[in-house]
Design an enzyme around this catalytic site. Structure first.
Site, PDB file in Angstrom:
ATOM      1  N   SER A  17      -7.613 -18.863  73.908  1.00  0.00           N
ATOM      2  CA  SER A  17      -8.899 -19.402  73.451  1.00  0.00           C
ATOM      3  C   SER A  17      -9.492 -18.596  72.303  1.00  0.00           C
ATOM      4  O   SER A  17      -9.910 -19.158  71.278  1.00  0.00           O
ATOM      5  CB  SER A  17      -9.890 -19.467  74.618  1.00  0.00           C
ATOM      6  N   TRP A  18      -9.511 -17.255  72.417  1.00  0.00           N
ATOM      7  CA  TRP A  18     -10.133 -16.442  71.373  1.00  0.00           C
ATOM      8  C   TRP A  18      -9.258 -16.383  70.127  1.00  0.00           C
ATOM      9  O   TRP A  18      -9.752 -16.442  69.004  1.00  0.00           O
ATOM     10  CB  TRP A  18     -10.439 -15.055  71.906  1.00  0.00           C
ATOM     11  N   LYS A 193     -17.989  -3.310  79.354  1.00  0.00           N
ATOM     12  CA  LYS A 193     -18.882  -4.417  79.687  1.00  0.00           C
ATOM     13  C   LYS A 193     -18.236  -5.394  80.664  1.00  0.00           C
ATOM     14  O   LYS A 193     -18.932  -6.115  81.390  1.00  0.00           O
ATOM     15  CB  LYS A 193     -19.344  -5.137  78.421  1.00  0.00           C
ATOM     16  N   ASN A 258     -14.982 -12.960  83.143  1.00  0.00           N
ATOM     17  CA  ASN A 258     -15.245 -11.817  84.017  1.00  0.00           C
ATOM     18  C   ASN A 258     -16.357 -12.128  85.010  1.00  0.00           C
ATOM     19  O   ASN A 258     -16.318 -11.689  86.161  1.00  0.00           O
ATOM     20  CB  ASN A 258     -15.596 -10.594  83.176  1.00  0.00           C
ATOM     21  N   GLU A 279      -8.919 -10.559  82.510  1.00  0.00           N
ATOM     22  CA  GLU A 279      -8.170  -9.322  82.308  1.00  0.00           C
ATOM     23  C   GLU A 279      -8.989  -8.103  82.712  1.00  0.00           C
ATOM     24  O   GLU A 279      -8.442  -7.059  83.040  1.00  0.00           O
ATOM     25  CB  GLU A 279      -7.744  -9.197  80.848  1.00  0.00           C
TER      26      GLU A 279
END
Length: 325
Positions: A17-18, A193, A258, A279
């Site tokens: 996707s990214w 994060k 996440n 991930e």
């Protein structure tokens, strides 16, 4: 498409996707862009139907795609790495780059078990100097970027001139880049994060209120701050879009993997299912390795790791968090 002709030959390695979103953005910015991926079905669909329905459904694509790695990077002045961290050891040795190519990491994690930043891993594998390395990070949910929602990102390199060059290739309406020389801080924020988002997702999965989630996010962010500063990052990075901005987006968006993984953890989903979702679940060992190496006490991150491994319940994680408030 941007007027004025093509400016650079750019390769994006990774058709998730990214990777697909940033490749399409680079194409809109006027670069000759080619996307590399392993999945022939995905690549064929991009070339023939102008979509990537598996990873970025509903978005019209303007780029070319290939399964030929040598073809993708041939004569590329910029090479973006958008792979899962575990795939780097298989793909990086196969990259044959131009001696002046700049390599940009889009990977938001630290190497599991060692805590090395992705730019360090890439630099060692490809024998690159600091002036040929950069990273991109910030509150950049792929689908929103692909749909031209206004977004801000940080482009960081130890060489600020390199950061400025990379930012220039991404310049197009709605996507704003902030050049930075704090590559350490940006990468550590990006990885840490993920842990904050997992904690936020756990609270959401337990049907806890916004007061509780806000407190947990703040406590997790405090650990992120300590880790970044102890390893040479700056407060400007932590409280900017690469730190606080990314935390806000990741903890609150339904698009955040996440966050979803945290919900699954709270509901007792199998670990394999949780790992496939994000991930960040796998990469927590990298954050803890860096914390140990730099002498940073991160009890919340340690407790979260125990929740993931099944040694601790989500409820006991909350007890630890609030004992530190």
């Amino acid at each position: 498409m941007k007027e004025g002709g093509l400016r650079n030959k750019v390769a994006v390695i990774g058709s998730g996707s990214w990777g697909t979103a940033i490749a399409n953005l680079l194409c809109k910015a006027g670069n000759e862009t080619i996307l590399w991926g392993r999945d022939e079905n995905v690549i064929d669909e991009i070339n023939n139907a102008r979509v990537n329905s598996k990873y970025l459904p509903g978005v019209e694509l303007f780029l070319r795609a290939t399964c030929d790695l040598d073809y993708a990077v041939a004569d590329a002045s910029h090479v973006y790495i958008a792979l899962p961290s575990f795939a780097l050891s298989k793909v990086l040795p196969k990259l044959s780059l131009d001696k002046f190519s700049i390599v940009i990491s889009l990977i938001k994690c630290l190497e599991p078990d060692t805590g090395r930043r992705m730019s360090e891993v890439i630099s060692e594998a490809l024998d690159l100097g600091h002036n040929r390395l950069a990273v991109i990070s910030g509150p950049n949910l792929a689908l929103e970027v692909a749909n031209d929602e206004p977004s801000v990102s940080v482009v960081a390199s130890a060489n600020i001139a390199t950061a400025n060059i990379v930012a220039g290739t991404l310049k197009c309406p709605g996507f704003y880049c902030i050049p930075s020389s704090d590559i350490k801080g940006v990468e550590i924020c990006a990885a840490s994060k993920n842990l904050v988002a997992l904690i936020s997702g756990i609270a959401r999965g337990m049907d806890l209120g916004d007061n509780t989630r806000a407190a947990l996010i703040t406590l997790g962010f405090r650990e992120l701050l300590r880790l970044v500063l102890e390893n040479g990052g700056t407060e400007e990075t932590v409280f900017g879009v690469a730190g606080l901005g990314d935390v806000v987006a990741t903890c609150n968006s339904h698009l955040s993997r996440n966050n979803k993984a945290g919900v699954l953890l709270a509901k007792g989903a199998p670990l394999d299912e949780v790992k496939q979702t994000a991930e960040g679940v796998v990469a927590i060992s990298g954050v803890l390795a860096l914390a140990e190496r730099s002498g940073v006490y991160m009890p919340i991150a340690q407790a979260l790791s125990q929740v993931i491994s099944g040694k601790r319940t989500a409820h006991s994680l909350l007890d630890i968090c609030f004992s530190l408030a």
